[in-house]
Motif scaffolding. Sequence first.
Motif, PDB file in Angstrom:
ATOM      1  N   ILE A 166      -5.008  14.774   4.254  1.00  0.00           N
ATOM      2  CA  ILE A 166      -3.597  14.323   4.553  1.00  0.00           C
ATOM      3  C   ILE A 166      -3.528  13.433   4.351  1.00  0.00           C
ATOM      4  O   ILE A 166      -4.365  12.059   4.077  1.00  0.00           O
ATOM      5  N   LEU A 167      -2.343  13.207   3.736  1.00  0.00           N
ATOM      6  CA  LEU A 167      -1.963  11.672   2.396  1.00  0.00           C
ATOM      7  C   LEU A 167      -2.204  10.592   3.066  1.00  0.00           C
ATOM      8  O   LEU A 167      -2.192   9.307   2.124  1.00  0.00           O
ATOM      9  N   LEU A 168      -1.501  10.774   4.511  1.00  0.00           N
ATOM     10  CA  LEU A 168      -1.336   9.162   4.755  1.00  0.00           C
ATOM     11  C   LEU A 168      -2.716   8.675   5.278  1.00  0.00           C
ATOM     12  O   LEU A 168      -2.632   7.231   4.744  1.00  0.00           O
ATOM     13  N   TRP A 169      -3.733   9.089   5.928  1.00  0.00           N
ATOM     14  CA  TRP A 169      -5.231   8.721   6.071  1.00  0.00           C
ATOM     15  C   TRP A 169      -5.402   8.203   4.351  1.00  0.00           C
ATOM     16  O   TRP A 169      -6.344   7.042   4.216  1.00  0.00           O
ATOM     17  N   ASN A 170      -5.635   8.912   3.123  1.00  0.00           N
ATOM     18  CA  ASN A 170      -5.774   8.980   2.115  1.00  0.00           C
ATOM     19  C   ASN A 170      -5.157   6.735   1.610  1.00  0.00           C
ATOM     20  O   ASN A 170      -5.338   6.342   0.978  1.00  0.00           O
ATOM     21  N   ASP A 171      -3.646   7.214   1.481  1.00  0.00           N
ATOM     22  CA  ASP A 171      -2.337   5.538   1.402  1.00  0.00           C
ATOM     23  C   ASP A 171      -2.931   4.791   2.300  1.00  0.00           C
ATOM     24  O   ASP A 171      -4.001   3.599   1.359  1.00  0.00           O
ATOM     25  N   THR A 172      -3.322   5.110   3.818  1.00  0.00           N
ATOM     26  CA  THR A 172      -4.065   4.453   4.727  1.00  0.00           C
ATOM     27  C   THR A 172      -5.992   3.763   3.831  1.00  0.00           C
ATOM     28  O   THR A 172      -5.954   2.047   3.801  1.00  0.00           O
ATOM     29  N   LEU A 173      -5.812   4.143   3.358  1.00  0.00           N
ATOM     30  CA  LEU A 173      -7.996   3.871   3.082  1.00  0.00           C
ATOM     31  C   LEU A 173      -7.374   3.480   1.506  1.00  0.00           C
ATOM     32  O   LEU A 173      -8.334   2.242   1.444  1.00  0.00           O
ATOM     33  N   ALA A 174      -7.009   3.646   0.738  1.00  0.00           N
ATOM     34  CA  ALA A 174      -6.811   3.445  -0.223  1.00  0.00           C
ATOM     35  C   ALA A 174      -6.208   1.852  -0.685  1.00  0.00           C
ATOM     36  O   ALA A 174      -6.342   0.754  -1.325  1.00  0.00           O
ATOM     37  N   SER A 175      -5.073   1.976   0.368  1.00  0.00           N
ATOM     38  CA  SER A 175      -4.098  -0.006   0.511  1.00  0.00           C
ATOM     39  C   SER A 175      -5.369  -1.091   1.590  1.00  0.00           C
ATOM     40  O   SER A 175      -5.088  -1.899   0.861  1.00  0.00           O
ATOM     41  N   LEU A 176      -5.878  -0.433   2.456  1.00  0.00           N
ATOM     42  CA  LEU A 176      -6.414  -1.386   3.095  1.00  0.00           C
ATOM     43  C   LEU A 176      -8.029  -1.915   1.956  1.00  0.00           C
ATOM     44  O   LEU A 176      -7.734  -2.830   2.558  1.00  0.00           O
ATOM     45  N   GLY A 177      -8.662  -0.694   1.379  1.00  0.00           N
ATOM     46  CA  GLY A 177      -9.752  -1.318   0.486  1.00  0.00           C
ATOM     47  C   GLY A 177      -8.508  -2.215  -0.652  1.00  0.00           C
ATOM     48  O   GLY A 177      -9.145  -2.811  -1.180  1.00  0.00           O
TER      49      GLY A 177
END
Lengths: 270, 252
Positions: free
Chosen positions: A69-80
């Motif tokens: 799920i791209l949105l969760w990947n994006d979220t994790l990357a950005s929050l990191g």
Amino acid sequence: MRWINKIPERPAAILLAALPFLAIFLAYAIASDIRLEANPQDKLLPAPSTIVETAQRLFTEPDRRSKEILLWNDTLASLGRLAAGVGIAATLSLAIGLAVGLLPYARSTLSSVIAVLSMVPPLALLPILFIVFGLGETSKIVLIVIGITPFMTRDLAQRVLEIPHEQIVKAQTLGASSAVIAMRVALPQVLPRLISNVRLSLGSAWLFLIAAEAVASNVGLGYRIFLVRRYLAMDVILTYVMWITVLAFLIDWLLKNLSRRAFPWMEAGL
Amino acid sequence: MSFVTVSNLWQRYGTRSILERVNVDIHEGEFISIVGASGCGKSTFLRMLLAQEQPYRGEIRIDGGTPAREPNLERGVVFQKYSVFPHLSVRDNLIAAESFNTPFGRLSRNARKAAGRRADDMLERIGLNHVAHQYPASLSGGMQQRLAIGQAMNAKPRILLLDEPFGALDPGTRLQMHDFLMELRDETNMTVFMVTHDLQEGFKLGDRVLVFDKPRWDPHDPGRYGATITYDFDARDGGIPFQMKEETDVSE
Ligand SMILES: Nc1ncnc2c1ncn2[C@@H]1O[C@H](COP(=O)(O)OP(=O)(O)OP(=O)(O)O)[C@@H](O)[C@H]1O
Ligand SMILES: [Mg+2]
């Protein structure tokens, strides 16, 4: 009675707070309706129902190719990246701010250079960062650090200077060394300020993060927004924007509560 | 035998003289009240006793030791306000008097327990055991000053400096604080310097009352001459002046 003395009651206050949100939603819904009426293929202002559908899909359905799920990947990357950048900036600014605020030698050495550095527009440095640190994670984190550290440092140093001198003298008469004064007198008193600084800086931090992701990345909330812009996928963009807003709001709320809980002495006098 | 020796002390800021030719010998255990017009340099004198600032000329010695260059454990201080740490509870403020004198500002567990017991004793003495776990901001002005005095005493200084410690308190609380201070003093026999604006208070508490004033006055340049001790009253039995400080200075 004067208007400055008229205070809304509880239910009215809540209603008033909700009013602007309703107005924005209504304005959007009407505008979207008008455009879709004229041209059902219009992509600029997707109907609210379309956005909800898209959001549902983005949050739950895995990508066809990567099965993630791209949105969760994006979220994790950005929050990191955000956490790393803000964390490093907070630590740096705390250390430098304490030094500048307490040590005349550090103040003479650093205060002008910090004042000048805080005038450099960080985004103008982005190309340099990409050249020096490459297109990976480092340059994005460094941009956030460079972007928010000078402001936080200046404010914390100022805050340390504002600690009544009587306290610093008192600590010395109790035998405290410079290090003990820094750790046991100054640090605890500026920590609440550090948290409020982080809250204030998060807005800029998001800005720098999204800018860096837009320019060079392959995952991240900012990257996705700028990617789907090419297909004019307004429904995706709007979902992402709202998601970022929710995240920013949550982080702010968490920090506010943390501050209230961790520093009970702040409210002792109230 | 003189315990605190102030010899030919001068202080000036830029071209403004604040204090000049201050000479005084204090015996151990004496309670010295310092009075004088506002701005005449009483706090400046106290800051130099504290070694928070260095004199322009002259020196201050405690028990014949070398003049200090910065505040240290020998000198305890209570200011009019901001003397306690707002982020520490009342009890921790007292423990800080012991823990700050360590490399990391923290005590080992056993030492902390012992310090805690001494803090509890002090809490009892200063009458604050019922608020031990509150923060200073939630205390009244009188309670905060009691805490500040207790904290300073806990570090066992050789001289205690008080700069208008009761200046911000109401008259009733002030009287209570007098009793409290006299009790504490009878127990410890500490050497105390107290700046006050209240003559009565100065005579009531002090063994000696030092009056600071400008002996010379230049109408064209008020900053030309500094203040010095013009009267040195023995306050033990009603306050009879036993020496005109200025005269002895001139004869020297
Ligand atoms: N660091 C400084 N630099 C320049 N001038 C100073 C400094 N500290 C004090 N002064 C000046 O020295 C004079 C004496 O100040 P001081 O605070 O000692 O007076 P004081 O007798 O304690 O007065 P008050 O009774 O109002 O507390 C004042 O005129 C003050 O403006
Ligand atoms: Mg003063």
